[in-house]
Design a protein around this motif. Sequence first.
Motif, PDB file in Angstrom:
ATOM      1  N   SER A 220       0.861  -1.185   0.000  1.00  0.00           N
ATOM      2  CA  SER A 220       0.000   0.000   0.000  1.00  0.00           C
ATOM      3  C   SER A 220       0.888   1.222   0.000  1.00  0.00           C
ATOM      4  O   SER A 220       1.987   1.202   0.562  1.00  0.00           O
ATOM      5  N   HIS A 221       0.418   2.284  -0.628  1.00  0.00           N
ATOM      6  CA  HIS A 221       1.071   3.582  -0.490  1.00  0.00           C
ATOM      7  C   HIS A 221       0.186   4.385   0.440  1.00  0.00           C
ATOM      8  O   HIS A 221      -0.946   4.723   0.080  1.00  0.00           O
ATOM      9  N   GLY A 222       0.646   4.647   1.655  1.00  0.00           N
ATOM     10  CA  GLY A 222      -0.222   5.262   2.652  1.00  0.00           C
ATOM     11  C   GLY A 222      -1.375   4.312   2.930  1.00  0.00           C
ATOM     12  O   GLY A 222      -1.166   3.127   3.175  1.00  0.00           O
TER      13      GLY A 222
ATOM     14  N   GLY B 267      -1.404   3.658 -13.348  1.00  0.00           N
ATOM     15  CA  GLY B 267      -1.770   3.671 -11.934  1.00  0.00           C
ATOM     16  C   GLY B 267      -2.152   2.310 -11.373  1.00  0.00           C
ATOM     17  O   GLY B 267      -2.550   2.209 -10.210  1.00  0.00           O
ATOM     18  N   CYS B 268      -2.016   1.230 -12.147  1.00  0.00           N
ATOM     19  CA  CYS B 268      -2.453  -0.089 -11.654  1.00  0.00           C
ATOM     20  C   CYS B 268      -1.396  -0.732 -10.757  1.00  0.00           C
ATOM     21  O   CYS B 268      -1.649  -1.766 -10.147  1.00  0.00           O
ATOM     22  N   GLY B 269      -0.186  -0.168 -10.723  1.00  0.00           N
ATOM     23  CA  GLY B 269       0.823  -0.699  -9.794  1.00  0.00           C
ATOM     24  C   GLY B 269       2.017  -1.366 -10.459  1.00  0.00           C
ATOM     25  O   GLY B 269       2.823  -2.012  -9.785  1.00  0.00           O
TER      26      GLY B 269
ATOM     27  N   THR C 101       4.803  -0.053 -11.834  1.00  0.00           N
ATOM     28  CA  THR C 101       6.089   0.480 -11.373  1.00  0.00           C
ATOM     29  C   THR C 101       6.344   0.098  -9.921  1.00  0.00           C
ATOM     30  O   THR C 101       7.475  -0.226  -9.532  1.00  0.00           O
ATOM     31  N   THR C 102       5.291   0.096  -9.123  1.00  0.00           N
ATOM     32  CA  THR C 102       5.425  -0.304  -7.713  1.00  0.00           C
ATOM     33  C   THR C 102       5.984  -1.730  -7.634  1.00  0.00           C
ATOM     34  O   THR C 102       6.913  -2.016  -6.865  1.00  0.00           O
ATOM     35  N   LEU C 103       5.447  -2.626  -8.466  1.00  0.00           N
ATOM     36  CA  LEU C 103       5.919  -4.018  -8.481  1.00  0.00           C
ATOM     37  C   LEU C 103       7.385  -4.078  -8.913  1.00  0.00           C
ATOM     38  O   LEU C 103       8.214  -4.763  -8.294  1.00  0.00           O
TER      39      LEU C 103
ATOM     40  N   THR D 120       4.966  -1.932 -19.456  1.00  0.00           N
ATOM     41  CA  THR D 120       4.417  -1.150 -20.560  1.00  0.00           C
ATOM     42  C   THR D 120       2.914  -0.991 -20.390  1.00  0.00           C
ATOM     43  O   THR D 120       2.273  -1.793 -19.704  1.00  0.00           O
ATOM     44  N   HIS D 121       2.349   0.091 -20.972  1.00  0.00           N
ATOM     45  CA  HIS D 121       0.885   0.103 -21.052  1.00  0.00           C
ATOM     46  C   HIS D 121       0.453   0.032 -22.509  1.00  0.00           C
ATOM     47  O   HIS D 121      -0.692   0.296 -22.839  1.00  0.00           O
ATOM     48  N   ASP D 122       1.424  -0.391 -23.375  1.00  0.00           N
ATOM     49  CA  ASP D 122       1.143  -0.526 -24.799  1.00  0.00           C
ATOM     50  C   ASP D 122       0.936  -2.009 -25.114  1.00  0.00           C
ATOM     51  O   ASP D 122       1.863  -2.821 -25.051  1.00  0.00           O
TER      52      ASP D 122
HETATM   53  N1  LIG Z   1       5.398   7.027  -3.363  1.00  0.00           N
HETATM   54  C1  LIG Z   1       4.077   6.998  -3.498  1.00  0.00           C
HETATM   55  N2  LIG Z   1       3.270   7.520  -2.558  1.00  0.00           N
HETATM   56  C2  LIG Z   1       1.932   7.475  -2.658  1.00  0.00           C
HETATM   57  N3  LIG Z   1       1.277   6.906  -3.702  1.00  0.00           N
HETATM   58  C3  LIG Z   1       2.021   6.377  -4.674  1.00  0.00           C
HETATM   59  C4  LIG Z   1       3.457   6.388  -4.636  1.00  0.00           C
HETATM   60  N4  LIG Z   1       3.919   5.780  -5.764  1.00  0.00           N
HETATM   61  C5  LIG Z   1       2.825   5.397  -6.460  1.00  0.00           C
HETATM   62  N5  LIG Z   1       1.695   5.753  -5.814  1.00  0.00           N
HETATM   63  C6  LIG Z   1       0.318   5.462  -6.265  1.00  0.00           C
HETATM   64  O1  LIG Z   1       0.203   4.061  -6.409  1.00  0.00           O
HETATM   65  C7  LIG Z   1      -0.558   3.706  -7.548  1.00  0.00           C
HETATM   66  C8  LIG Z   1       0.272   2.814  -8.472  1.00  0.00           C
HETATM   67  O2  LIG Z   1       1.359   3.577  -9.000  1.00  0.00           O
HETATM   68  P1  LIG Z   1       2.395   2.952 -10.032  1.00  0.00           P
HETATM   69  O3  LIG Z   1       3.374   4.021 -10.353  1.00  0.00           O
HETATM   70  O4  LIG Z   1       2.918   1.679  -9.496  1.00  0.00           O
HETATM   71  O5  LIG Z   1       1.446   2.646 -11.269  1.00  0.00           O
HETATM   72  P2  LIG Z   1       1.801   2.295 -12.776  1.00  0.00           P
HETATM   73  O6  LIG Z   1       0.925   1.156 -13.144  1.00  0.00           O
HETATM   74  O7  LIG Z   1       3.261   2.080 -12.928  1.00  0.00           O
HETATM   75  O8  LIG Z   1       1.348   3.610 -13.528  1.00  0.00           O
HETATM   76  P3  LIG Z   1       1.955   4.336 -14.838  1.00  0.00           P
HETATM   77  O9  LIG Z   1       1.658   3.424 -15.989  1.00  0.00           O
HETATM   78  O10 LIG Z   1       1.165   5.618 -14.896  1.00  0.00           O
HETATM   79  O11 LIG Z   1       3.421   4.552 -14.589  1.00  0.00           O
HETATM   80  C9  LIG Z   1      -0.986   5.020  -8.169  1.00  0.00           C
HETATM   81  O12 LIG Z   1      -2.282   5.307  -7.750  1.00  0.00           O
HETATM   82  C10 LIG Z   1       0.005   6.027  -7.630  1.00  0.00           C
HETATM   83  O13 LIG Z   1      -0.578   7.303  -7.555  1.00  0.00           O
END
Ligand SMILES: Nc1ncnc2c1ncn2[C@@H]1O[C@H](COP(=O)(O)OP(=O)(O)OP(=O)(O)O)[C@@H](O)[C@H]1O
Length: 362
Positions: A12-14, A39-41, A43-45, A193-195
């Motif tokens: 979770s972010h926050g 925004g699906c996550g 980059t987070t992964l 990618t989102h393509d």
């Molecule tokens: N450091 C952070 N603090 C708070 N929220 C975050 C942080 N990083 C990402 N988020 C939120 O987490 C969610 C997933 O972000 P992430 O960057 O993983 O998505 P993504 O699929 O890679 O998106 P994109 O294709 O736009 O890069 C988004 O809603 C984003 O706003």
Amino acid sequence: MSALTVTGLVKSHGRTPVLTGVDLHVPSGTTTALLGPSGCGKTTLLRIVAGFDDPDAGTVELGGRVVAGAGRGVPARSRGIGFVPQEGGLFPHLSVAGNVAFGLPRRLRRDRTRVAGLLALVGLDAALADRVPHQLSGGQQQRVALARALAPEPSLVLLDEPFSSLDAALREDTRRAVADALRATGATAVLVTHDQAEALSTADQVAVVRGGRLAQLADPRTLYSRPADLEVAAFVGEAVVLDGEAAGGRVTSELGELSLGRPCADGPVRVLLRPEQLRLSGGPGTRARVRGVDFYGHDARIELELPSGLRVSARTEGGDLPSEGAEVTVVVAGPAVPFPAAAPTVPPVATAPARPGVPTAT
Ligand SMILES: Nc1ncnc2c1ncn2[C@@H]1O[C@H](COP(=O)(O)OP(=O)(O)OP(=O)(O)O)[C@@H](O)[C@H]1O
């Protein structure tokens, strides 16, 4: 190169849950695309796998060794992971050779042959070795970034939307050069990618991320022809969805009697076709009115209105095209894929220009 295994990953972010239980296995020597809307996550992964972020729960294993989760936290620099960011991230003051050599062990940094070999691997001329990054095109910069990431022979290469800043022509060439280099080195790679077309054409398997987990993990052909549900179907290509009545392995629909690509129970169903399965015929078939023609050169997308008022798309060669308003007849080639009658309808279609040989995304 090592296999990557992600198990039950939660983050979770926050107070916002982003990843809610991701399971992913990337076999050694293969490329997996993480595909999903903004925004699906994704980059987070990727950041958790790289070691830039910690998971709240779940584990990341690299070559059978836990590097994150379960009380372990191997620092990013010790994971042996190569990273290619969106815009190369090259050192602006170093030459191309200097940038690539930076990825090599110290004792090999002066080895021009090694650097030339890495440049050749990504399809770059050794004559570019003495240029600095701003003297290169965006595509060349991305290739240098990959050469630098591959130089230390990493266990895993992560690429975060590496082609997103490139224009269409450069993008395709760069994508192919990167895919070839990854294959030639036997790299294990994860590409964000989102393509949809990029994911399908580059990766051995595609992981569709939705709602914090994987909606489907499959090879590109299976994903396109047998999507897990209609939402995935619409995400990886344009979808034609019809209601019908299945009986004895066939379905009766507004586009006639269709064969089914997999068995389903008799009764009401919703079926999926792809626009390239709809053929305009001069002969028998379902009558339809042409409501729009998008000409892309190599092919065209024809928007058709069926007698019920339903609008569907046909994709056809760009040669002899009907005009808007014309009445045509439509026949279907190949099987339809059945889904439950209550399957959610596909979101509205937004068309993007097709690339040759690659299904168009919606
Ligand atoms: N450091 C952070 N603090 C708070 N929220 C975050 C942080 N990083 C990402 N988020 C939120 O987490 C969610 C997933 O972000 P992430 O960057 O993983 O998505 P993504 O699929 O890679 O998106 P994109 O294709 O736009 O890069 C988004 O809603 C984003 O706003």
